[in-house]
Design a protein around this motif. Structure first.
Motif, mmCIF file in Angstrom:
data_model
loop_
_atom_site.group_PDB
_atom_site.id
_atom_site.type_symbol
_atom_site.label_atom_id
_atom_site.label_comp_id
_atom_site.label_asym_id
_atom_site.label_seq_id
_atom_site.Cartn_x
_atom_site.Cartn_y
_atom_site.Cartn_z
ATOM 1 N N ARG A 192 -32.608 -23.082 -5.909
ATOM 2 C CA ARG A 192 -32.197 -23.368 -7.282
ATOM 3 C C ARG A 192 -30.830 -22.740 -7.596
ATOM 4 N N VAL A 193 -30.042 -23.487 -8.341
ATOM 5 C CA VAL A 193 -28.731 -22.957 -8.732
ATOM 6 C C VAL A 193 -28.877 -21.801 -9.721
ATOM 7 N N GLU A 194 -30.015 -21.738 -10.399
ATOM 8 C CA GLU A 194 -30.219 -20.697 -11.412
ATOM 9 C C GLU A 194 -30.440 -19.315 -10.801
ATOM 10 N N ASP A 195 -30.890 -19.277 -9.526
ATOM 11 C CA ASP A 195 -31.554 -18.062 -9.066
ATOM 12 C C ASP A 195 -30.643 -16.883 -8.754
ATOM 13 N N ALA A 196 -29.445 -17.134 -8.270
ATOM 14 C CA ALA A 196 -28.602 -16.000 -7.872
ATOM 15 C C ALA A 196 -28.378 -15.052 -9.053
ATOM 16 N N ALA A 197 -28.080 -15.624 -10.199
ATOM 17 C CA ALA A 197 -27.845 -14.772 -11.376
ATOM 18 C C ALA A 197 -29.124 -14.054 -11.787
ATOM 19 N N LEU A 198 -30.223 -14.800 -11.815
ATOM 20 C CA LEU A 198 -31.472 -14.193 -12.278
ATOM 21 C C LEU A 198 -31.953 -13.088 -11.341
ATOM 22 N N LEU A 199 -31.649 -13.227 -10.057
ATOM 23 C CA LEU A 199 -32.118 -12.248 -9.080
ATOM 24 C C LEU A 199 -31.234 -11.007 -9.020
ATOM 25 N N SER A 200 -30.083 -11.076 -9.636
ATOM 26 C CA SER A 200 -29.207 -9.909 -9.547
ATOM 27 C C SER A 200 -28.909 -9.307 -10.920
ATOM 28 N N GLY A 201 -29.752 -9.624 -11.883
ATOM 29 C CA GLY A 201 -29.607 -8.987 -13.194
ATOM 30 C C GLY A 201 -28.492 -9.577 -14.039
ATOM 31 N N ARG A 202 -28.081 -10.788 -13.705
ATOM 32 C CA ARG A 202 -26.985 -11.396 -14.469
ATOM 33 C C ARG A 202 -27.445 -12.564 -15.316
ATOM 34 N N GLY A 203 -28.751 -12.627 -15.586
ATOM 35 C CA GLY A 203 -29.230 -13.639 -16.521
ATOM 36 C C GLY A 203 -28.623 -13.389 -17.894
ATOM 37 N N ARG A 204 -28.643 -14.401 -18.712
ATOM 38 C CA ARG A 204 -28.116 -14.254 -20.072
ATOM 39 C C ARG A 204 -29.183 -14.697 -21.076
ATOM 40 N N PHE A 205 -30.141 -13.818 -21.282
ATOM 41 C CA PHE A 205 -31.196 -14.044 -22.258
ATOM 42 C C PHE A 205 -30.690 -13.569 -23.624
ATOM 43 N N MET A 239 -34.350 7.572 -28.034
ATOM 44 C CA MET A 239 -33.937 6.310 -27.410
ATOM 45 C C MET A 239 -34.611 6.115 -26.048
ATOM 46 N N LEU A 240 -35.221 4.951 -25.901
ATOM 47 C CA LEU A 240 -35.886 4.637 -24.636
ATOM 48 C C LEU A 240 -34.843 4.372 -23.557
ATOM 49 N N LEU A 241 -35.212 4.699 -22.350
ATOM 50 C CA LEU A 241 -34.305 4.446 -21.231
ATOM 51 C C LEU A 241 -33.988 2.953 -21.111
ATOM 52 N N SER A 242 -34.984 2.111 -21.351
ATOM 53 C CA SER A 242 -34.735 0.665 -21.264
ATOM 54 C C SER A 242 -33.642 0.250 -22.239
ATOM 55 N N ASP A 243 -33.710 0.763 -23.466
ATOM 56 C CA ASP A 243 -32.688 0.415 -24.455
ATOM 57 C C ASP A 243 -31.341 1.037 -24.106
ATOM 58 N N PHE A 244 -31.379 2.233 -23.566
ATOM 59 C CA PHE A 244 -30.132 2.899 -23.187
ATOM 60 C C PHE A 244 -29.419 2.111 -22.088
ATOM 61 N N LEU A 245 -30.177 1.714 -21.085
ATOM 62 C CA LEU A 245 -29.571 0.933 -20.000
ATOM 63 C C LEU A 245 -28.968 -0.359 -20.538
ATOM 64 N N ARG A 246 -29.742 -1.035 -21.360
ATOM 65 C CA ARG A 246 -29.340 -2.379 -21.782
ATOM 66 C C ARG A 246 -28.236 -2.353 -22.825
ATOM 67 N N HIS A 247 -28.439 -1.523 -23.845
ATOM 68 C CA HIS A 247 -27.551 -1.640 -24.997
ATOM 69 C C HIS A 247 -26.432 -0.593 -25.024
ATOM 70 N N GLN A 248 -26.621 0.533 -24.339
ATOM 71 C CA GLN A 248 -25.528 1.509 -24.271
ATOM 72 C C GLN A 248 -24.665 1.252 -23.033
ATOM 73 N N LEU A 249 -25.314 0.968 -21.929
ATOM 74 C CA LEU A 249 -24.558 0.806 -20.681
ATOM 75 C C LEU A 249 -24.292 -0.655 -20.341
ATOM 76 N N GLY A 250 -24.932 -1.572 -21.029
ATOM 77 C CA GLY A 250 -24.718 -2.992 -20.731
ATOM 78 C C GLY A 250 -25.388 -3.454 -19.457
ATOM 79 N N ALA A 251 -26.290 -2.660 -18.929
ATOM 80 C CA ALA A 251 -27.033 -3.072 -17.720
ATOM 81 C C ALA A 251 -28.249 -3.871 -18.161
ATOM 82 N N THR A 252 -28.008 -5.128 -18.520
ATOM 83 C CA THR A 252 -29.054 -5.938 -19.151
ATOM 84 C C THR A 252 -29.979 -6.617 -18.147
ATOM 85 N N GLY A 253 -29.805 -6.318 -16.878
ATOM 86 C CA GLY A 253 -30.700 -6.916 -15.884
ATOM 87 C C GLY A 253 -32.125 -6.399 -15.994
#
Lengths: 271, 1000, 172
Positions: free
Chosen positions: B24-37, C29-43
């Protein structure tokens, strides 16, 4: 779903913890693995003014053999104990019960003593402590005391710990060579027990401890029984536990499991 | 057993993309934390965050709301209540003709636990939650009703005056001659079904970011809404703007929906209103507790289904009586769940006579909405349980009864009695293939062997028609023909797709399909790459929606399994139109006829002379760079938007026949289950599922849909229920109580396919995503009923419930020993009694009871007791039990005073965690030694957040604490100190607060 | 002893996927929120905030950790690994990620980060897991899309591939 505001104290010595507890009393909570407390904070069920993080204290991270007992410190994580090489030999019942505690992702952080402090009647560690007849080591700035398992659990989610006390650790007696058995029924793997049973052979007969039914895990000792005498004993025990209906199971179902699993486990340890 | 998929690009010599399980073309981003939810996307500086205060009561009048303290809390920008929202919006439209309003927030009355009561908007979420705890709402509880049949019984509490007797709709239908069929048939079988409430619970919750431009009175909303975009009209109307002033966008990724994210729309209205009132962008991300309590639920339904049956098992007529429970409000598009299956009420069977009564009722539960399967699970549970019962009743094999009734392979397209036009299929062949490839004979032998050993083993069967691509007009079947004439026709299922070529000739595809993980971008790239003879990577697909800029219509969105059948086909048509023009352009450049043009390997070439060719990108770019050089008849090739709606989707006819869906897949399932004799746990031994979903575009994704649907259905069958107590308390408010299947419960289903392409869709594809949600719950139930030899089973198949069916009388308690408390059923009130001996004569004890100081001394943390009258007290208390410390407002009254013999106490307490109320009676009698015998009894209930999230431990804690209160009271009466006891209600609340936790 | 006041923001520093990071957080602040909203690590995603769904699972000092049940303040000075640290480079996927893609082991991708972290952590110390091992490990995660079996298949494939490449490396 965010926690209420609180101060956070990163303790560097046990003295820090005891001082914090002495000063703040019931408004302070000890933060160990956090697997119950943090969920309660997120739901705003708990509103402490101060959290005291004890997980940087090396002195609380010990698992030690002291005479005929194993002493497990407040900072020992469930995963640490599960990985302890002497576990199966020294604490075979704990070795059986621990994998039923939550999931790998929660055992990695959650502590043995934290589970006891939480005193959920369905949890495995309180059941194990009661089954083994262990003790809880409590310490405040002023004193130290040991409380037996059956006195420690005062009710559903209630313990004998005073507000200024830290659960410093627990002491579990070695039950060498004794046969033990453990079984749990839950809706899914890793869920709170509907019924959890631990059985062990004792010098005088057999002991069955049951969690998930009464307000506290409850143990009962019998001489060696079988046949209808065992059935009657289990039946009486099942009723005495005062099972209740909830969304996951009926009281009758719980009593049935105490009778059926109790019989299986007792058969197993006496075999 | 995948059949080869015909090439969408015949003659190219290359294997087509369609039909292959490509990555799937979607998967690379989703698997590396680059999804945009939605919660991954930034917000405008200065945006505010909302939290919602929700009702702890199932049914109550709101007497007052005090928001002053919350408004003063640092960081709070606004606190909105119903009247604030009403000032800037209007009621959501309701899908039946009735004088009923439907608001996204309670106005003067709450009708379900979790209904929004106030919105706090602040600089961050935690701050908003801090402030929300300061809001005081004064409720006057009303009687609640949660059972659909109870709701329409005489004397039931009425939710809406505009729905007399809680009945929102009552329609009867008759097709063929059911009365004669029933009168003449040799057999009649009937079954009563209660289908429970559940939800597909996506792991990403709802999210809305809204802003308002006061200058133009226009809203801009980003939400993980899934469609249908008919709801856009509902939202715009509620916000009192024309559609072009509601710009609704969706984020690039959405974390699952399964229908559920249709239900975000009331929150779009609510948050947009908050944005307008504050003048700032407002963001709201629903949390999990909110989601479970109050997002949306599938309908629960009470059904009685009867069949007239011939001696050989042939079903001659059906008589449906369905009572659909839509919860507290009839929210758009309800009562669609009930009518979605209207054309398919005869399932996969050739049944000519059908009688239907459809009633829609409201109850004090969360409003319902879209959920995967949407009406199918409820219908097939009744129909396929009945088929099993017919077989048992006639001494036939259930599979034989299924086969006896299947629609004949030569009958397609087949018009069902209720109006559906079944497009294609060969049900007999599908069943035969499944029986053979799924090794049914071996499964039967296994059952025989297991039973011979005394084990509980059963086999279940199900045959199901899976409708897809809903007719937007089916819901109007709820109206009478006369009402429909007045309202104007509604029908069709407009799908849209746009194919664009940019100045360097690269291809962009846009569709209004709003995927939540189904891989639409991949499939569309496959479809369009085949048309243009390009590589997958040459096609870039965008599936976000922006209603201000994109082509869309009311049917846009991702529901009713419409993607493969409708949307992908529409993209193909759009690409083919562009390709047709490109072919003319290329033909003129290559000096060949347009019919000689093929698209392959990045070139546009002559079929007969492949060396005579031109790069695709060069032809594709020509419209941009040199429109003058195009042949006159070619037209532009920059962008083509196609709207496609199938002509088969006509409005309901005068006789209420409705072709409710365009496509109809077929599913035949069978399974073997074994039940543990000790625990009554159901283990799925084997599960075989045969699907005919027409042409398969991507086998990996089709199987993914089947597995996913199967797993959600397994949850519905074995684990999941949105449980309510009789008083309307919601009992499964965490993921530790609403139990979703995990890896340890889910086996791999054995999936088989056959393909009879749909003649009605451009690609021959049909929907496939919802079928197992329809077939699997009843297939498992049939197997469990077979294993246990019982006639009735109710979902979910909870072990304790099965134990109740098969276990005989319980061994009695030992004489003189402990006995069992009476079974409680749905009644959540706790009752108990006790006694204590007290020093002092009854007169002394009596005097003490009436003193405020007594209450103050037995309530821990009680700062002050206000004496309202001699027998009425109010108190503010701060409690600390275990980890808990919270403030509660309490109100205690003494009444029925009979000095010095008896008194009743009634009390209530309210705090952020919920409420408790209790009534107790205390009697005093001389004990003959100068003291008093104090006896007490009580009756208590606790509700709100604690009941939702601490339910597992609620009863125990309540009982313990109440006992402590009376003990403390007795101790006080006896002159002792009250020590650790506590007034029950506060203590109960506090205690309960400590009850929940993940495990540690 | 460090006492952080409730109403103030305090500096939090740790190592995220090998790189030092720093931000400010209130104690709550939860670590999940810190990662996502302070550091931008939204994965790292948030699905339940009560420790059940597993979407927010990361690795802290070698321990699987629900970041929603962890305070940012708790991990000061720790080493964290999140989904953003799994791929060998921005344009390449690692062995486990590739196995997920190959097996269609994700659909919406919302729960995926947590599952990947559990597997990445586990496979590093358990090179030859059985299906039962993987099922036990992943019972601490909820996925609503896939029905799990493709995930289990991907995990087993990745384990085999990682084991053979480790073997090749050690043989060499």
């Amino acid at each position: 779903m965010k926690p209420p505001a609180f101060d956070y104290l990163r303790a560097e010595t046990t003295g820090d913890v005891l001082d914090g507890l002495a000063q703040q009393g019931g408004d302070a909570r000890v933060l160990a693995g956090g697997q119950s407390l943090m969920a309660m904070l997120n739901m705003r069920l708990a509103k402490p003014k101060l959290l005291i993080d004890i997980m940087r204290l090396k002195e609380l991270r010990q698992i030690e053999r002291k005479g005929d007992a194993i002493v497990i410190g407040a900072g020992v994580r469930q995963a640490d104990l599960l990985a302890w090489p002497q576990l199966a030999e020294t604490l075979p019942l704990v070795a059986l019960a621990l994998p039923w505690v939550g999931h790998m992702q929660t055992r990695s952080r959650g502590t043995i003593c934290g589970s006891l402090a939480h005193a959920d009647p369905s949890a495995e560690m309180p059941l194990t402590l009661v089954a083994l007849g262990g003790e809880v080591l409590l310490r405040s700035a002023k004193r130290r005391r040991r409380v037996s398992a059956k006195d420690f659990f005062a009710g559903m989610m209630l313990t004998a710990r005073a507000d200024d006390e830290l659960i410093e650790g627990i002491s579990l007696p070695l039950v060498k060579g004794s046969r033990v058995a453990f079984r749990e029924v839950a809706r899914r793997h890793g869920d709170f027990a509907i019924v959890a049973c631990a059985a062990m052979r004792t010098p005088t007969g057999v002991r069955l401890a049951v969690g998930g039914v009464a307000d506290v895990p409850t143990a009962r000792d019998w001489p060696v029984l079988d046949g209808s005498a065992l059935d009657d004993a289990l039946n009486a025990f099942a009723y005495e536990l005062g099972a209740r209906d909830d969304v996951h199971a009926t009281a009758r179902y719980r009593r049935d499991l105490v009778r059926l699993i109790g019989r299986d486990l007792i058969g197993e340890v006496l075999r | 057993m995948l059949q080869a998929v015909t090439s969408a690009n015949p003659g190219s010599g290359d294997e087509p993309w369609v039909g292959r399980s490509i990555e799937r073309v979607e998967d690379a981003a989703l698997l590396s934390g680059r999804g945009r939810f939605i919660d991954d996307l930034g917000v405008q500086p200065g945006s505010l965050h909302a939290t919602i205060l929700r009702s702890p009561h199932a049914h109550a009048d709101i007497l007052s709301i005090d928001v002053e303290a919350a408004k003063r809390w640092p960081g709070v920008a606004a606190v909105l209540t119903g009247s604030d929202v009403k000032a800037v919006t209007t009621s959501l439209v309701v899908g039946v003709k009735a004088p009923v309003e439907c608001w996204p927030i309670a106005m003067d009355r709450v009708r379900y636990v979790g209904e929004p009561v106030a919105v706090v908007v602040a600089t961050d979420r935690a701050c908003a939650e801090d402030a929300a705890e300061l809001i005081n709402v004064d409720y006057r509880p009303r009687g609640a009703v949660v059972d659909p049949l109870g709701a329409i019984s005489t004397g039931a509490p009425v939710l809406h005056d505009g729905f007399p007797g809680n009945l929102a709709s009552d329609r009867a239908f008759r097709y063929g001659d059911p009365d004669t069929a029933f009168a003449d048939a040799p057999h009649r079988f009937s079954i009563d079904i209660r289908y429970p409430r559940n939800s597909c619970t996506p792991i990403e919750t709802y999210g809305v970011i809204a802003s308002h431009d006061a200058g133009e009175d226009a809203y801009e909303v980003l939400a993980n809404f899934q469609g249908p975009f008919s709801i856009h009209t509902v939202i715009a109307r509620a916000l009192k703007v024309p559609g072009n002033r509601l710009r609704l966008r969706t984020p690039p990724d959405s974390g699952g929906s399964f229908g559920v994210k249709q239900g975000v729309f009331p929150y779009i209205v609510l948050i947009a209103a908050a944005a307008r009132i504050t003048g700032r962008p407002v963001k709201w991300i629903e949390d999990r507790l909110e989601h479970l309590t109050a997002s949306v639920s599938a309908t629960n339904r009470a059904t009685t289904l009867a069949a007239a049956v011939a001696a050989d098992g042939k079903i001659l007529a059906l008589d449906w009586d369905q009572v659909e429970d839509c919860g507290a409000h009839l929210r758009a598009p309800e009562p669609a769940t009930l009518y979605r299956m209207h054309g398919n009420l005869t399932g996969a069977y050739d049944i000519h006579n059908v009688k239907i009564r459809n009633r829609v009722v409201v109850t004090n539960k969360t409003p319902t909405g879209l959920n995967r399967g949407f009406g199918g699970p409820q219908v097939y549970f009744a129909l396929e349980r009945l088929v099993q019962r017919i077989a048992i009743g006639l001494g036939l094999d259930p599979l034989d009864v299924i086969k006896r009734n299947l629609i004949d392979a030569g009958a397609f397209p087949y018009r069902t009695a209720t109006g559906a036009l079944l497009d294609s299929g060969n049900y007999q062949e599908a069943v035969a293939l499944a029986v053979e490839q799924g090794r049914l004979a071996a499964l039967r032998a296994k059952r025989d062997e297991a039973r011979a050993q005394g084990r509980l083993y059963g086999i279940g069967f199900t045959a199901v028609v899976e409708p897809s691509v809903s007719n937007m007009g089916y819901i109007t079947t709820v109206l009478t023909a006369a009402e429909r004439r007045k309202a104007g026709p509604k029908n069709g299922a407009q799908a849209t797709a746009t194919v664009g070529l940019d100045p360097v000739g690269s291809v962009t595809v846009h569709v209004a399909s709003v995927p939540q993980g189904q891989g639409h971008r991949t499939v569309l790239a496959q479809v369009v790459a085949d048309v243009f003879g390009l590589h997958l990577k040459d096609i870039r697909v965008n599936t976000e929606i922006d209603t201000a800029k994109d082509a869309w219509s009311i049917a846009s969105g991702n529901y009713a399994s419409r993607f493969a059948a409708a949307v992908a086909g529409t993209a193909k048509i759009a690409a083919e139109r562009v390709a047709g023009r490109l072919a003319r352009i290329a033909a003129s450049q290559l000096n060949v006829e347009a019919t000689d043009i093929v698209f392959a390997r990045g070139f546009v070439a002559s079929r007969h002379n492949p060396e005579n060719r031109i790069a695709f990108s060069r032809v594709a770019a020509l419209s941009h760079w040199s429109p003058g050089s195009l042949p006159d008849d070619a037209g532009q090739t920059i962008r083509e938007t196609v709207f496609w709606t199938p002509p088969e989707l006509t409005p309901p006819d005068e006789d209420d026949r409705i072709n409710s869906s365009l496509c109809h897949g077929f599913i035949f399932d069978f399974c073997g289950v074994e039940i543990d004799p000790t625990t009554l746990e159901t283990r799925i031994d084997r599960y075989v599922t045969m699907h005919d979903c027409g042409t398969i575009l991507h086998p990996g994704m089709v199987n993914g849909q089947i597995r996913g649907g199967f797993t959600q259905a397994l949850g519905a069958a074995l684990l999941e229920e949105y449980a309510y107590a009789e008083d309307g308390s919601f009992l499964t408010g965490t993921l530790a109580d609403y139990l979703l299947p995990t890896t340890t419960e889910v086996p791999e289903p054995e999936i088989f396919h056959m393909e009879t392409p749909s003649p009605f869709t451009p690609l021959g594809a049909k929907g496939v995503g919802e079928g197992n949600c329809m077939s699997t719950p009843v297939c498992l139930a049939n197997a469990v009923a077979d294993a246990l030899g019982v006639a009735d089973v109710t979902l979910p198949l909870v072990p304790a419930r099965l134990a109740g069916l098969v276990r005989g009388a319980e061994p009695p308690p030992p004489a003189g020993g402990a006995t069992a408390a009476p079974a409680r059923g749905g009644d959540r009130r706790l009752r108990g009694e006790g006694q204590a001996s007290v020093k002092g004569a009854p007169e002394q004890v009596w005097a003490m009871l009436l003193e405020p100081a007594t209450l103050q001394s037995v309530i821990p943390g009680c700062q002050r007791v206000d004496k309202i009258t001699d027998t009425h007290f109010r108190a503010d208390v701060t409690l600390g039990v275990g980890p808990v410390s919270g403030r509660y407002r309490a109100d205690v009254e003494l009444f029925d005073l009979d000095p010095p013999r008896a008194v009743r106490l009634r009390g209530g307490a309210t705090g952020a965690l919920g409420f408790g109320n209790a009534e107790g009676r205390i009697t005093l009698a001389p004990d003959g030694n100068g003291g008093t015998k104090l006896t007490y009894s009580y009756d208590a209930a606790v509700g709100g957040k604690v009941a939702s999230i601490g339910g597992r431990l609620l009863d125990g804690a309540t009982r313990v604490i109440i006992g402590q209160f009376f003990t403390a009271l007795a101790r006080k009466a006896g002159g002792g100190s009250a020590e650790s006891g506590g007034f029950s209600l506060f203590a109960v609340l506090a205690k309960l607060a400590s009850l929940f936790g993940g495990r540690r | 002893m460090t006492r952080l006041k409730a109403d103030q923001r305090h500096s939090v520093r740790f190592t995220l996927n090998g790189r030092p990071v720093e931000g400010e957080a209130e104690p709550r602040m939860l670590l999940s929120d810190f990662l996502r909203h302070q550091l931008g690590a939204t994965g790292t995603h948030v699905g339940c905030e009560h420790g059940v769904c597993g979407a927010c699972t990361i690795v802290v000092d070698g321990m699987l950790t629900r970041s929603c049940l962890t305070l940012a303040a708790q991990v000061d000075g720790c080493e964290l690994k999140t989904v953003e640290g799994l791929a060998p480079s921005a344009d390449r996927l690692g062995v486990l990620q590739q196995a997920f893609r190959r097996n269609h082991a994700l659909q919406c991708g919302f729960c995926t980060a947590g599952i990947l972290m559990s597997l990445d952590h586990y496979l590093a110390t358990h090179p030859a897991p059985t299906e039962a091992d993987i099922r036990d490990l992943l019972s601490g995660h909820i996925c609503r899309c896939t029905g799990y079996t493709p995930i289990i298949q991907a995990a087993l494939e990745a384990a085999a591939q990682l084991a053979s490449s480790t073997k090749e490396t050690s043989d060499a």
